[in-house]
Design a protein around this motif. Structure first.
Motif: not given
Length: 263
Positions: A26-30
């Motif tokens: 989730a963090r890597s794709f925002g």
């Protein structure tokens, strides 16, 4: 409003089988972790994979989860005395709250143990109130386990045990009685005087009282005492006919061995 196309969704799902954590992806794709979790769940359902339900969501009545009947019988007595279920809009699930006086810390601790036993996968908490603490647990299926819940005060509606509850109380009657007394009862020392040999002497003796405005709850209490062989009488105190008294020596001894004074 942010939207995520099919391409992003497919990239996310491609990473998850490799052991990547939802939060990291989730963090890597925002995108929110909840979105990743939902996509993962839907994808597993489409592929026919078994879905594991968290134990904290399972209900003894709906899903057949194990239920500690002795602890439940005690908790049912507490609930009928000083408990209620709240459905607040700001919370996703209802809460069961037992309000207990700070004069009895042992009963507060015992109540929390009972909650943890009946709801082993759900966190409990204590909320301070004036002179008391509210012992709470949140669980989606509280209405399934405490079907006596309803609008208004307990004494303003019928309180009837369902057959499965009756079976549990019949199997664990002392736990039920203890819960009722720990919530709405007490053990006190009464005294009287007698003239013996021309001299008036004072005598003290223990006595149990149970007080509840609901006729149905008092009948549940007295009916259970009758099956246990405990002699009791109905009495009026301060003009209120809501009291059950246990004063005979043998019956007090029975309650002492299974209930005892509040602590």
């Amino acid at each position: 409003m942010n939207t995520h196309g099919t391409e992003v969704r497919q990239k996310v799902l491609a990473l998850l089988p490799d052991g990547a954590k939802n939060t990291e992806v989730a963090r890597s794709f925002g995108i929110p972790p909840g979105t990743v979790g939902y996509w993962k769940h839907v994808d597993r359902v489409k592929r026919g994979e078994p879905i594991t339900v968290r134990p904290s969501l399972l209900c003894p009545r709906c899903d057949g989860r194990d239920l500690d009947k002795a602890a439940y019988s005690y908790l049912l007595g507490l609930y009928l005395g000083d408990g209620h279920i709240s459905h607040y809009a700001k919370h996703k699930v209802p809460s069961l709250m037992i309000t207990l006086d700070d004069a009895w810390p042992g009963i507060q601790a015992g109540t929390e143990r009972a909650l943890r036993t009946v709801f082993p996968y759900n966190a409990t908490c204590r909320v301070r109130s004036k002179g008391a603490h509210n012992i709470k647990v949140y669980f989606k299926h509280l209405d399934c386990l405490f079907t006596q819940h309803g609008p208004g005060k307990k004494h303003e509606r019928a309180i009837v045990l369902e057959n499965w509850q009756r079976e549990i109380v019949d199997e664990h009657p002392w736990e039920f009685v203890r819960g009722l007394i720990h919530s709405d009862g007490c053990r006190i020392t009464n005294w009287t005087t007698r003239v013996v040999g021309g001299e008036r002497k004072r005598y003290e003796y223990p006595r149990y009282f149970f007080t509840n405005v609901s006729d149905d709850i008092r009948q549940l209490f007295t009916g259970t005492l009758d099956r246990l062989g405990v002699d009791r009488t109905h009495c009026t105190r301060h003009g209120n006919p809501y009291n059950i008294s246990v004063a005979r020596k043998a019956s007090v001894a029975l309650l002492d061995s299974h209930v005892g004074p509040k602590y």
